[in-house]
Design a protein around this motif. Structure first.
Motif, PDB file in Angstrom:
ATOM      1  N   TYR A 128       5.389  -8.257   3.381  1.00 42.49           N
ATOM      2  CA  TYR A 128       6.049  -9.622   3.363  1.00 42.49           C
ATOM      3  C   TYR A 128       4.782 -10.588   3.823  1.00 42.49           C
ATOM      4  CZ  TYR A 128      10.631  -7.569   3.572  1.00 42.49           C
ATOM      5  OH  TYR A 128      11.854  -6.737   3.340  1.00 42.49           O
ATOM      6  N   ALA A 129       4.771 -11.774   2.829  1.00 43.94           N
ATOM      7  CA  ALA A 129       3.933 -12.657   2.980  1.00 43.94           C
ATOM      8  C   ALA A 129       4.771 -13.380   4.418  1.00 43.94           C
ATOM      9  CB  ALA A 129       4.013 -13.839   1.970  1.00 43.94           C
ATOM     10  N   GLY A 130       3.705 -14.158   5.219  1.00 38.98           N
ATOM     11  CA  GLY A 130       4.001 -14.539   6.455  1.00 38.98           C
ATOM     12  C   GLY A 130       5.134 -15.689   6.208  1.00 38.98           C
ATOM     13  N   SER A 131       4.944 -16.417   5.232  1.00 45.64           N
ATOM     14  CA  SER A 131       5.921 -17.659   4.743  1.00 45.64           C
ATOM     15  C   SER A 131       7.420 -17.144   4.449  1.00 45.64           C
ATOM     16  CB  SER A 131       5.290 -18.360   3.719  1.00 45.64           C
ATOM     17  OG  SER A 131       5.214 -17.646   2.541  1.00 45.64           O
ATOM     18  N   VAL A 132       7.573 -16.066   4.391  1.00 42.94           N
ATOM     19  CA  VAL A 132       8.915 -15.594   3.991  1.00 42.94           C
ATOM     20  C   VAL A 132       9.427 -14.374   4.992  1.00 42.94           C
ATOM     21  CG1 VAL A 132       8.560 -15.917   1.574  1.00 42.94           C
ATOM     22  CG2 VAL A 132       8.507 -13.528   2.476  1.00 42.94           C
ATOM     23  N   THR A 168      14.235 -10.283   2.179  1.00 47.37           N
ATOM     24  CA  THR A 168      14.408  -8.919   2.231  1.00 47.37           C
ATOM     25  C   THR A 168      14.381  -8.331   0.868  1.00 47.37           C
ATOM     26  OG1 THR A 168      15.803  -9.067   4.488  1.00 47.37           O
ATOM     27  CG2 THR A 168      15.735  -6.717   3.206  1.00 47.37           C
ATOM     28  N   ILE A 169      13.142  -7.177   0.828  1.00 46.63           N
ATOM     29  CA  ILE A 169      13.106  -6.515  -0.281  1.00 46.63           C
ATOM     30  C   ILE A 169      13.869  -5.098  -0.174  1.00 46.63           C
ATOM     31  CG2 ILE A 169      10.809  -5.494   0.203  1.00 46.63           C
ATOM     32  CD1 ILE A 169      10.103  -5.915  -2.716  1.00 46.63           C
ATOM     33  N   SER A 170      14.214  -4.629  -1.273  1.00 48.51           N
ATOM     34  CA  SER A 170      14.860  -3.295  -1.387  1.00 48.51           C
ATOM     35  C   SER A 170      14.758  -2.784  -2.536  1.00 48.51           C
ATOM     36  CB  SER A 170      16.249  -3.348  -0.768  1.00 48.51           C
ATOM     37  OG  SER A 170      17.038  -4.015  -1.674  1.00 48.51           O
ATOM     38  N   GLU A 184      15.080  -3.222  -8.198  1.00 51.77           N
ATOM     39  CA  GLU A 184      14.555  -3.525  -6.909  1.00 51.77           C
ATOM     40  C   GLU A 184      15.322  -5.048  -6.851  1.00 51.77           C
ATOM     41  OE1 GLU A 184      10.735  -5.379  -6.137  1.00 51.77           O
ATOM     42  OE2 GLU A 184      10.392  -5.980  -8.134  1.00 51.77           O
ATOM     43  N   TYR A 185      15.198  -5.554  -5.422  1.00 50.48           N
ATOM     44  CA  TYR A 185      16.069  -6.703  -5.075  1.00 50.48           C
ATOM     45  C   TYR A 185      15.345  -7.333  -4.147  1.00 50.48           C
ATOM     46  CZ  TYR A 185      20.003  -3.721  -6.844  1.00 50.48           C
ATOM     47  OH  TYR A 185      20.663  -2.830  -7.532  1.00 50.48           O
TER      48      TYR A 185
END
Length: 123
Positions: free
Chosen positions: A59-63, A68-70, A78-79
């Protein structure tokens, strides 16, 4: 591989959105799937990525802590679950896929791209 992103929209700060990206075609080569975002005049920015098994994410630090990626390989989808949205999250979000085995952070290393979906967060 063709990627179709959906789920963008307008939401108030603090709200949530869920983006989806459906892959079709030679989906077996989309080993890493990711999300990038872009605002006018700026370079495409890495948001999150996930490997084939789903056991490795970045993840990027800002997020981090808010997004959440899945992925669901059975559905070739993908989500990106986005919570606690901020006005600075406003951008066009692109899904992408890489045929490599290692998660790349640069948009230059992704082979396939979706068309983008607009996310607007109002203050």
């Amino acid at each position: 591989v063709q990627l179709q992103a959906s789920g963008g929209g307008l939401v108030q700060a603090g709200g949530s959105l869920r983006l989806s990206c459906a892959a079709s075609g030679r989906t077996g080569v989309s080993r890493v799937m990711g999300w990038f975002r872009q605002t006018p005049g700026k370079e495409r920015e890495f948001v999150a990525a996930i490997n084939w098994s789903g056991r490795s994410t970045d993840y990027a630090g800002s997020v981090k802590g808010r997004f959440t990626i899945s992925r669901d390989n059975a559905k070739n989808t993908e989500y990106l679950e986005m919570n606690s949205l901020k006005p600075e999250d406003t951008a066009v979000y692109y899904c992408a896929a890489s045929s490599g085995w290692v998660i790349p952070l640069s948009y230059r290393e992704y082979d396939y791209w979706g068309q983008g979906t607009q996310v607007t967060v109002s203050s």
